[in-house]
Design a protein around this motif. Structure first.
Motif, PDB file in Angstrom:
ATOM      1  N   MET A 290      -0.027  -1.642  -2.364  1.00  0.00           N
ATOM      2  CA  MET A 290       0.669  -0.457  -1.885  1.00  0.00           C
ATOM      3  C   MET A 290       1.283  -0.735  -0.512  1.00  0.00           C
ATOM      4  O   MET A 290       0.618  -1.298   0.360  1.00  0.00           O
ATOM      5  N   PRO A 291       2.527  -0.352  -0.282  1.00  0.00           N
ATOM      6  CA  PRO A 291       3.113  -0.517   1.040  1.00  0.00           C
ATOM      7  C   PRO A 291       2.268   0.222   2.093  1.00  0.00           C
ATOM      8  O   PRO A 291       1.652   1.240   1.782  1.00  0.00           O
ATOM      9  N   PRO A 292       2.220  -0.266   3.319  1.00  0.00           N
ATOM     10  CA  PRO A 292       1.348   0.322   4.331  1.00  0.00           C
ATOM     11  C   PRO A 292       1.592   1.797   4.603  1.00  0.00           C
ATOM     12  O   PRO A 292       0.677   2.513   4.988  1.00  0.00           O
ATOM     13  N   ASP A 293       2.822   2.277   4.381  1.00  0.00           N
ATOM     14  CA  ASP A 293       3.124   3.664   4.719  1.00  0.00           C
ATOM     15  C   ASP A 293       2.962   4.626   3.543  1.00  0.00           C
ATOM     16  O   ASP A 293       3.325   5.787   3.627  1.00  0.00           O
ATOM     17  N   VAL A 294       2.385   4.152   2.427  1.00  0.00           N
ATOM     18  CA  VAL A 294       2.218   4.986   1.256  1.00  0.00           C
ATOM     19  C   VAL A 294       0.732   5.213   1.015  1.00  0.00           C
ATOM     20  O   VAL A 294      -0.053   4.295   0.985  1.00  0.00           O
TER      21      VAL A 294
ATOM     22  N   ARG B 214      11.162   3.862  -5.328  1.00  0.00           N
ATOM     23  CA  ARG B 214      10.108   3.802  -4.317  1.00  0.00           C
ATOM     24  C   ARG B 214       8.757   3.658  -4.999  1.00  0.00           C
ATOM     25  O   ARG B 214       8.597   3.907  -6.199  1.00  0.00           O
ATOM     26  N   PHE B 215       7.778   3.250  -4.221  1.00  0.00           N
ATOM     27  CA  PHE B 215       6.408   3.107  -4.718  1.00  0.00           C
ATOM     28  C   PHE B 215       5.810   4.496  -4.950  1.00  0.00           C
ATOM     29  O   PHE B 215       6.097   5.444  -4.212  1.00  0.00           O
TER      30      PHE B 215
ATOM     31  N   GLY C 229      -0.408   2.798  -9.987  1.00  0.00           N
ATOM     32  CA  GLY C 229       0.380   2.699  -8.765  1.00  0.00           C
ATOM     33  C   GLY C 229       1.326   1.515  -8.854  1.00  0.00           C
ATOM     34  O   GLY C 229       0.901   0.398  -9.138  1.00  0.00           O
ATOM     35  N   ASP C 230       2.611   1.755  -8.640  1.00  0.00           N
ATOM     36  CA  ASP C 230       3.593   0.666  -8.724  1.00  0.00           C
ATOM     37  C   ASP C 230       4.864   1.067  -7.994  1.00  0.00           C
ATOM     38  O   ASP C 230       5.085   2.238  -7.672  1.00  0.00           O
TER      39      ASP C 230
END
Length: 315
Positions: free
Chosen positions: A309-313, A251-252, A216-217
């Motif tokens: 990880m961004p909160p929305d992913v 994007r992530f 994950g990146d």
């Protein structure tokens, strides 16, 4: 022999044939109230039922998606990167041929159930570091329904242990396929990202074995490039599967790194991931050279956890 740090409940099934492993019990799915969770050292663990697919369950830790499992149809893979791993499972050997598979990161045993359904007779070991996850999955997402005998699909053993500690104690040349999908919440621990860890993974594989890792990146993909460079320093053949916006650092997301010392099923993977609901690309050869250009392989001495990880992913 590996002994579990915390034993999972054992069913009345034969030993799966992997040191220290026990089989999850066959408790009633949904025995707890839907949405109920439990707190543990690794965070709050909960299972949520899918109202559109009554047999489907989502495993979350601290609200972050970890697995999606369909008890009624183990061939159904909901998460995009898991679909790519499913394609790899289909192409890892002749159709229907049993495999010996090591899963580092057990979660809901989604991929292990898929392999059991598509390759009957496979013998698998899932290593899960979070005892609360292993216990909850064993109790509420059983491999067999109450009153039914275990289908002749092979065995899935579960070992509660640190992934690297377990890996380093397993016998050499034991597995056809090693899948690394380990996250502590939203991040992969640093000691599971390095060249040294990859060498330990290569050791437990048979000469023709396949190594696959979910990374994950997000922008600028420095961590992913270091992970790919680490894998390339160990294996002769490497490719990366991911959606174009993720590969371009826009994007992530998830990148599946696949490696072996034998030729990989590149053409088959390319066709399948291009036809997925969220199409992905396969990067190899010169294109992969450019992807990792100027990036040193991650080593233990300088390893760090994967980016948050961004909160929305969630996948």
């Amino acid at each position: 022999m590996i002994e579990p740090d915390v034993g999972t409940p054992a069913a009345d099934a034969p030993d799966p044939g992997v040191p220290g492993a026990s089989a999850p019990d066959s408790g009633e799915p949904g025995a707890d109230a839907p949405g109920a969770g439990q707190s543990a050292a690794g965070g709050t663990v909960e299972l949520l039922n899918d109202v559109e697919r009554p047999g489907a369950w989502t495993l979350l830790i601290d609200g972050i998606l970890q697995s999606e499992v369909d008890l009624g149809d183990p061939r159904h893979l909901q998460i995009e990167y898991m679909q790519r791993l499913g394609h790899l499972a289909d192409l890892a050997g002749p159709a229907g041929m049993p495999l010996r598979v090591l899963h580092l990161g057990g979660g809901g045993l989604t991929l292990a159930r898929y392999v059991a359904a598509t390759r009957p007779g496979s013998r698998q070991l899932a290593v899960e570091s979070n005892a609360a996850v292993a216990a909850l999955v064993s109790r509420r997402l059983p491999l067999t329904r109450p009153g039914r005998s275990r289908p002749r699909t092979g065995e899935i053993g579960v070992l509660v242990a640190d992934a690297r500690a377990a890996l380093e104690r397993l016998p050499a040349g034991s597995f056809d396929w090693l899948v690394v999908d380990v996250f502590a919440g939203a991040r992969t621990p640093a000691h599971l990202t390095s060249v040294e860890f990859t060498v330990a993974g290569a050791r437990v594989l048979r000469p023709s074995g396949i190594y696959a890792v979910n990374v994950g990146d997000g922008p600028p993909l420095a961590h992913a490039r270091g992970r790919v460079a680490a894998v390339r320093s160990v294996f002769a053949h490497v490719c990366v599967l991911a959606e174009p916006p993720v590969l371009r650092g826009r994007r992530f997301g998830n990148l599946v790194v696949v490696a072996s010392d034998r030729e990989l099923p590149v053409s088959g993977l390319t066709r399948r991931i291009a036809a997925d609901p969220f199409p992905a690309r396969l990067v190899e050869g010169a294109a992969l050279d450019r992807f990792v250009a100027g990036c040193a392989p991650i080593v233990d001495a300088h390893a760090e956890p994967s980016p948050a990880m961004p909160p929305d992913v969630f996948a």
